[in-house]
Design an enzyme around this catalytic site. Structure first.
Site, mmCIF file in Angstrom:
data_model
loop_
_atom_site.group_PDB
_atom_site.id
_atom_site.type_symbol
_atom_site.label_atom_id
_atom_site.label_comp_id
_atom_site.label_asym_id
_atom_site.label_seq_id
_atom_site.Cartn_x
_atom_site.Cartn_y
_atom_site.Cartn_z
ATOM 1 N N LEU A 189 -11.612 -8.182 -7.155
ATOM 2 C CA LEU A 189 -10.878 -9.445 -7.204
ATOM 3 C C LEU A 189 -11.185 -10.168 -8.513
ATOM 4 O O LEU A 189 -12.344 -10.383 -8.855
ATOM 5 C CB LEU A 189 -11.263 -10.340 -6.022
ATOM 6 C CG LEU A 189 -10.630 -11.740 -6.006
ATOM 7 C CD1 LEU A 189 -9.109 -11.632 -5.876
ATOM 8 C CD2 LEU A 189 -11.197 -12.588 -4.879
ATOM 9 N N VAL A 190 -10.134 -10.516 -9.228
ATOM 10 C CA VAL A 190 -10.244 -11.382 -10.403
ATOM 11 C C VAL A 190 -9.630 -12.719 -10.014
ATOM 12 O O VAL A 190 -8.515 -12.766 -9.474
ATOM 13 C CB VAL A 190 -9.508 -10.777 -11.617
ATOM 14 C CG1 VAL A 190 -9.579 -11.734 -12.806
ATOM 15 C CG2 VAL A 190 -10.114 -9.425 -11.988
ATOM 16 N N GLN A 205 -6.613 -13.719 -14.253
ATOM 17 C CA GLN A 205 -5.899 -12.463 -14.076
ATOM 18 C C GLN A 205 -5.018 -12.191 -15.294
ATOM 19 O O GLN A 205 -4.508 -13.103 -15.921
ATOM 20 C CB GLN A 205 -5.057 -12.513 -12.796
ATOM 21 C CG GLN A 205 -5.904 -12.564 -11.536
ATOM 22 C CD GLN A 205 -5.087 -12.737 -10.265
ATOM 23 O OE1 GLN A 205 -3.861 -12.831 -10.313
ATOM 24 N NE2 GLN A 205 -5.760 -12.792 -9.120
ATOM 25 N N GLY A 206 -4.860 -10.919 -15.612
ATOM 26 C CA GLY A 206 -4.062 -10.545 -16.773
ATOM 27 C C GLY A 206 -4.839 -10.560 -18.074
ATOM 28 O O GLY A 206 -4.265 -10.358 -19.150
ATOM 29 N N GLY A 230 -10.118 -6.847 -14.620
ATOM 30 C CA GLY A 230 -10.068 -5.768 -13.636
ATOM 31 C C GLY A 230 -10.264 -4.417 -14.300
ATOM 32 O O GLY A 230 -10.994 -3.554 -13.789
ATOM 33 N N LEU A 231 -9.630 -4.239 -15.450
ATOM 34 C CA LEU A 231 -9.807 -3.014 -16.224
ATOM 35 C C LEU A 231 -11.270 -2.850 -16.639
ATOM 36 O O LEU A 231 -11.838 -1.761 -16.568
ATOM 37 C CB LEU A 231 -8.895 -3.059 -17.454
ATOM 38 C CG LEU A 231 -8.872 -1.846 -18.380
ATOM 39 C CD1 LEU A 231 -7.474 -1.681 -18.971
ATOM 40 C CD2 LEU A 231 -9.885 -1.990 -19.514
ATOM 41 N N GLU A 245 -11.057 2.349 -1.885
ATOM 42 C CA GLU A 245 -10.615 2.139 -0.509
ATOM 43 C C GLU A 245 -9.303 1.361 -0.489
ATOM 44 O O GLU A 245 -9.252 0.198 -0.854
ATOM 45 C CB GLU A 245 -11.691 1.368 0.261
ATOM 46 C CG GLU A 245 -11.390 1.137 1.726
ATOM 47 C CD GLU A 245 -12.500 0.386 2.427
ATOM 48 O OE1 GLU A 245 -12.211 -0.250 3.458
ATOM 49 O OE2 GLU A 245 -13.648 0.422 1.945
#
Length: 468
Positions: free
Chosen positions: A243-244, A249-250, A254-255, A276
């Site tokens: 979760l970011v 986000q963007g 996450g990467l 998962e």
């Protein structure tokens, strides 16, 4: 949690007459969807509380918290605004409405539903405002007790941002419990992890600000991962949640988390990495990263070249058995050992790499590629039911002619009538074929989307190398 009724009707008085009772039939309460009357905001200071101009988060679906139909009953002009502190992750809910009435579906009790989402994080307004003036020691403690992950590609452009690896216990476990409401709201199908179970870790993306009183950490995102035993003597790494926080986000966090996890898996010789129930976007990012890693992995090049050549030269319409775009088993094992990419993910990436290696203007090879995707999906969806009780051709490669050598055999009928496949009518087969082709089109569109992203990122990598 504050509940406010905007207008209070005067109490009606009952008459003592013995006249016949009148029965009134009112319209049945249609209810209101939670998505329409409930909003959730992320705030950084007390001045943003009670303002709807602050950062609103977009939960994937609020309705599923409110029963099977996702509706709230018994309220007129209901508004539910929830503010979550980006510093302590406490929450405050403001509930307002004009009036309540039972329109046949009862009056929804909002308090237990909100408690089910936000738990102990939900506090009264005064206490919520007070949390902004206190330093969240559990974030600082969790970061201090952890270890920073340093690897190639980690936040070189912003040294204030780092990824910290912590065991899910003590301050880190307390921090996770504060983050659970955001996980429930923003990660579809998620459930809280059991922090009492052995083997859980968190990777925290934090931004450090140095002040006179010391360092202050701001949480940007996190990943929860689980180390579990793999027979006979290794460990698999499963990503349970990523979760970011919405404002960040963007920005590539996450990467960055996925790259850090891959680095851990390789440096500690983990068996492989799994995710998962990944969302479509997470799978998109994951596949893009893994395809880039595979493109720089020399052992795949001979097998990839052979598959691409087959698609260019083979005429599938004249083959007894369709060409399968499956890499050799020993290559799959090599990729798992060296890159820690599991078999299922490698097969997914393999199709993307084949697509990347083809000329989109070469209609023959692209048609053959689509035929391979079609056959794979048909087998996955219909299974053995699509080919029972019929004559089959099995390709039998020989030294004479690989294209024309085959054997013919009949499949055996199943004796149990209940297990036999019902013969489908032509119109059913036509509908099935149409639906399958639509799914194939969607699959190829997804493959093309990842391939486009990989191509773009490859160009960026080349530019970085030239600059260096």
């Amino acid at each position: 949690m504050a509940l406010k009724q905007k207008d209070t009707d005067a109490a009606a008085t009952a008459t003592g007459t013995k006249k016949r009772r009148r029965v009134f039939f009112s319209d049945t309460d249609a209810g209101v969807e939670a998505n329409e009357c409930m909003k959730v905001f992320l705030v950084w200071n007390p001045g943003e509380v009670s303002s709807v101009d602050c950062t609103a988060i977009q939960p994937f679906d609020l309705n599923h918290f409110f029963g099977e139909d996702g509706k709230i009953y018994g309220y007129k002009n209901l508004k539910i605004n929830v503010w979550i502190s980006a510093k302590s992750f406490h929450g405050y809910a403001d509930v307002s409405f004009d009036e309540t009435s039972d329109g046949g579906k009862g009056i929804t009790d909002l308090k237990p539903v909100l408690q089910n989402i936000f738990g102990e994080n939900l506090v009264e307004k005064e206490e919520f405002l007070h949390t902004f003036s206190k330093e969240c020691e559990y974030i600082r403690t969790a970061v201090t007790n952890g270890s920073a992950i340093k690897h190639d590609g980690s936040y070189e452009s912003d040294p204030a941002v780092e990824i910290v690896r912590v065991e899910l216990q003590g301050a880190a476990a307390f921090l996770y419990s504060r983050l659970v409401p955001l996980v429930l709201l923003l990660v579809e199908g998620s459930t809280p992890i059991d922090i009492g179970e052995h083997g859980w870790e968190m990777l925290l993306v934090v931004k450090k600000a140095t002040q006179e009183a010391g360092s202050k950490f701001e949480l940007l995102g996190f990943a929860a991962v689980h180390n579990f035993y793999h027979y006979p003597e290794s460990i698999r790494l499963r990503i349970s949640q990523i979760l970011v926080l919405p404002p960040y986000q963007g920005e590539g966090h996450g990467l960055g988390l996925l790259e850090a996890i891959n680095y851990i898996a390789q440096s500690e010789n983990i068996y492989d990495v799994t995710i998962e129930s990944p969302s479509d976007y997470l799978q998109y990012v994951r596949s893009s990263i893994d395809c880039l890693r595979l493109l720089m992995f020399d052992p795949i090049k001979p097998a990839l070249g052979a598959i691409v050549l087959s698609l260019k030269e083979t005429n599938l319409s004249k083959r007894a058995q369709s060409l399968r775009m499956v890499p050799p088993a020993d290559l799959m094992e090599t990729v798992r050992q060296k890159l820690k990419i599991n078999k299922k993910q490698f097969l997914r990436c393999w199709e993307i790499l084949v697509f990347l290696s083809l000329d989109s203007q070469d209609h023959k090879s692209m048609d053959n590629f689509r035929a391979c995707i079609y056959d794979r999906m048909k087998g996955e969806i219909l299974g053995s039911a699509s080919g029972t009780n019929r004559k089959r051709l099995l390709q039998m490669p020989t030294s004479f002619n690989k294209e024309a050598s085959f054997a013919v055999y009949w499949t055996q009928e199943i004796e149990d009538e209940d297990e036999q496949t019902v013969e489908q009518q032509p119109e059913d087969l036509k509908t099935q074929e149409q639906q399958l082709n639509e799914l194939v089109d969607i699959q190829i569109e997804e493959i093309a989307g990842v391939a486009k992203n990989v191509t773009s990122r490859c160009k960026d990598k080349m530019t970085e190398l030239v600059v260096q």
